[in-house]
Scaffold this motif. Structure first.
Motif, PDB file in Angstrom:
ATOM      1  N   PRO A 290      89.404  37.100  28.464  1.00  0.00           N
ATOM      2  CA  PRO A 290      88.452  38.199  28.366  1.00  0.00           C
ATOM      3  C   PRO A 290      87.979  38.630  29.749  1.00  0.00           C
ATOM      4  N   GLY A 291      87.983  39.925  29.984  1.00  0.00           N
ATOM      5  CA  GLY A 291      87.570  40.454  31.280  1.00  0.00           C
ATOM      6  C   GLY A 291      88.702  40.558  32.285  1.00  0.00           C
ATOM      7  N   GLU A 292      89.856  39.989  31.975  1.00  0.00           N
ATOM      8  CA  GLU A 292      90.986  40.092  32.888  1.00  0.00           C
ATOM      9  C   GLU A 292      91.854  41.280  32.497  1.00  0.00           C
ATOM     10  N   GLN A 293      92.454  41.867  33.493  1.00  0.00           N
ATOM     11  CA  GLN A 293      93.365  42.978  33.274  1.00  0.00           C
ATOM     12  C   GLN A 293      94.652  42.451  32.652  1.00  0.00           C
ATOM     13  N   ALA A 294      95.028  42.984  31.490  1.00  0.00           N
ATOM     14  CA  ALA A 294      96.205  42.501  30.786  1.00  0.00           C
ATOM     15  C   ALA A 294      97.482  43.152  31.307  1.00  0.00           C
ATOM     16  N   HIS A 295      97.372  44.328  31.885  1.00  0.00           N
ATOM     17  CA  HIS A 295      98.546  45.037  32.365  1.00  0.00           C
ATOM     18  C   HIS A 295      98.144  46.017  33.454  1.00  0.00           C
ATOM     19  N   LYS A 296      99.123  46.542  34.134  1.00  0.00           N
ATOM     20  CA  LYS A 296      98.858  47.569  35.142  1.00  0.00           C
ATOM     21  C   LYS A 296      98.693  48.902  34.428  1.00  0.00           C
ATOM     22  N   PRO A 297      97.797  49.742  34.927  1.00  0.00           N
ATOM     23  CA  PRO A 297      97.573  51.029  34.273  1.00  0.00           C
ATOM     24  C   PRO A 297      98.745  51.984  34.484  1.00  0.00           C
ATOM     25  N   THR A 298      98.934  52.854  33.517  1.00  0.00           N
ATOM     26  CA  THR A 298      99.941  53.897  33.635  1.00  0.00           C
ATOM     27  C   THR A 298      99.388  55.012  34.510  1.00  0.00           C
ATOM     28  N   MET A 299     100.231  55.945  34.898  1.00  0.00           N
ATOM     29  CA  MET A 299      99.770  57.091  35.687  1.00  0.00           C
ATOM     30  C   MET A 299      98.773  57.918  34.873  1.00  0.00           C
ATOM     31  N   ALA A 300      99.007  58.080  33.581  1.00  0.00           N
ATOM     32  CA  ALA A 300      98.082  58.846  32.736  1.00  0.00           C
ATOM     33  C   ALA A 300      96.713  58.166  32.699  1.00  0.00           C
ATOM     34  N   GLN A 301      96.700  56.848  32.593  1.00  0.00           N
ATOM     35  CA  GLN A 301      95.435  56.118  32.586  1.00  0.00           C
ATOM     36  C   GLN A 301      94.714  56.262  33.924  1.00  0.00           C
ATOM     37  N   LEU A 302      95.447  56.145  35.013  1.00  0.00           N
ATOM     38  CA  LEU A 302      94.839  56.286  36.337  1.00  0.00           C
ATOM     39  C   LEU A 302      94.260  57.685  36.545  1.00  0.00           C
ATOM     40  N   ARG A 303      94.995  58.722  36.126  1.00  0.00           N
ATOM     41  CA  ARG A 303      94.486  60.094  36.256  1.00  0.00           C
ATOM     42  C   ARG A 303      93.190  60.255  35.475  1.00  0.00           C
ATOM     43  N   TYR A 304      93.185  59.743  34.245  1.00  0.00           N
ATOM     44  CA  TYR A 304      92.009  59.825  33.385  1.00  0.00           C
ATOM     45  C   TYR A 304      90.821  59.108  34.033  1.00  0.00           C
ATOM     46  N   LEU A 305      91.020  57.873  34.455  1.00  0.00           N
ATOM     47  CA  LEU A 305      89.942  57.082  35.029  1.00  0.00           C
ATOM     48  C   LEU A 305      89.448  57.672  36.345  1.00  0.00           C
ATOM     49  N   HIS A 306      90.350  58.137  37.166  1.00  0.00           N
ATOM     50  CA  HIS A 306      89.977  58.669  38.480  1.00  0.00           C
ATOM     51  C   HIS A 306      89.052  59.872  38.353  1.00  0.00           C
ATOM     52  N   ARG A 307      89.220  60.663  37.309  1.00  0.00           N
ATOM     53  CA  ARG A 307      88.373  61.844  37.141  1.00  0.00           C
ATOM     54  C   ARG A 307      86.929  61.463  36.849  1.00  0.00           C
ATOM     55  N   GLY A 308      86.687  60.268  36.362  1.00  0.00           N
ATOM     56  CA  GLY A 308      85.323  59.813  36.130  1.00  0.00           C
ATOM     57  C   GLY A 308      84.551  59.563  37.412  1.00  0.00           C
ATOM     58  N   LEU A 309      85.254  59.385  38.515  1.00  0.00           N
ATOM     59  CA  LEU A 309      84.581  59.134  39.791  1.00  0.00           C
ATOM     60  C   LEU A 309      83.783  60.345  40.259  1.00  0.00           C
ATOM     61  N   ARG A 310      84.165  61.529  39.828  1.00  0.00           N
ATOM     62  CA  ARG A 310      83.496  62.762  40.274  1.00  0.00           C
ATOM     63  C   ARG A 310      82.379  63.204  39.339  1.00  0.00           C
ATOM     64  N   GLN A 311      82.098  62.432  38.311  1.00  0.00           N
ATOM     65  CA  GLN A 311      81.106  62.834  37.313  1.00  0.00           C
ATOM     66  C   GLN A 311      79.883  61.917  37.345  1.00  0.00           C
ATOM     67  N   PRO A 312      78.699  62.486  37.071  1.00  0.00           N
ATOM     68  CA  PRO A 312      77.501  61.657  37.018  1.00  0.00           C
ATOM     69  C   PRO A 312      77.657  60.525  36.001  1.00  0.00           C
ATOM     70  N   GLY A 313      77.280  59.335  36.409  1.00  0.00           N
ATOM     71  CA  GLY A 313      77.345  58.171  35.526  1.00  0.00           C
ATOM     72  C   GLY A 313      78.747  57.704  35.207  1.00  0.00           C
TER      73      GLY A 313
END
Length: 85
Positions: A6-29
């Motif tokens: 629990p809490g460990e990364q089970a796999h490396k993220p895909t490009m789609a996952q990285l794009r999705y997550l990266h966009r959260g960096l520019r948003q409040p909260g």
């Protein structure tokens, strides 16, 4: 093959996952988008897989569109992107 603890990364993220997550960096909260930069809805599979991996978490329910899953980055998601929490 070993299972992640629990809490460990089970796999490396895909490009789609990285794009999705990266966009959260520019948003409040760390709010994650419902739509991509071209106005297309983010794949529910991408969102769910990021939640299962612990990189995103549901934030609140959208009363207008309850089927939309509004999420935000978790500390693990920020760490994945190498951003200090």
């Amino acid at each position: 093959m070993t299972q992640a603890l629990p809490g460990e990364q089970a796999h490396k993220p895909t490009m789609a996952q990285l794009r999705y997550l990266h966009r959260g960096l520019r948003q409040p909260g760390g709010k994650l988008p419902l739509f991509d930069e071209h106005g297309q809805q983010i794949s529910p599979q991408t969102i769910q897989s990021c939640i299962r991996a612990g990189w995103a978490e549901p934030w609140f329910e959208n009363p207008i569109k309850p089927e939309w899953l509004v999420c935000k980055l978790t500390p693990a998601g920020r760490a994945l992107l190498d951003i200090p929490v």
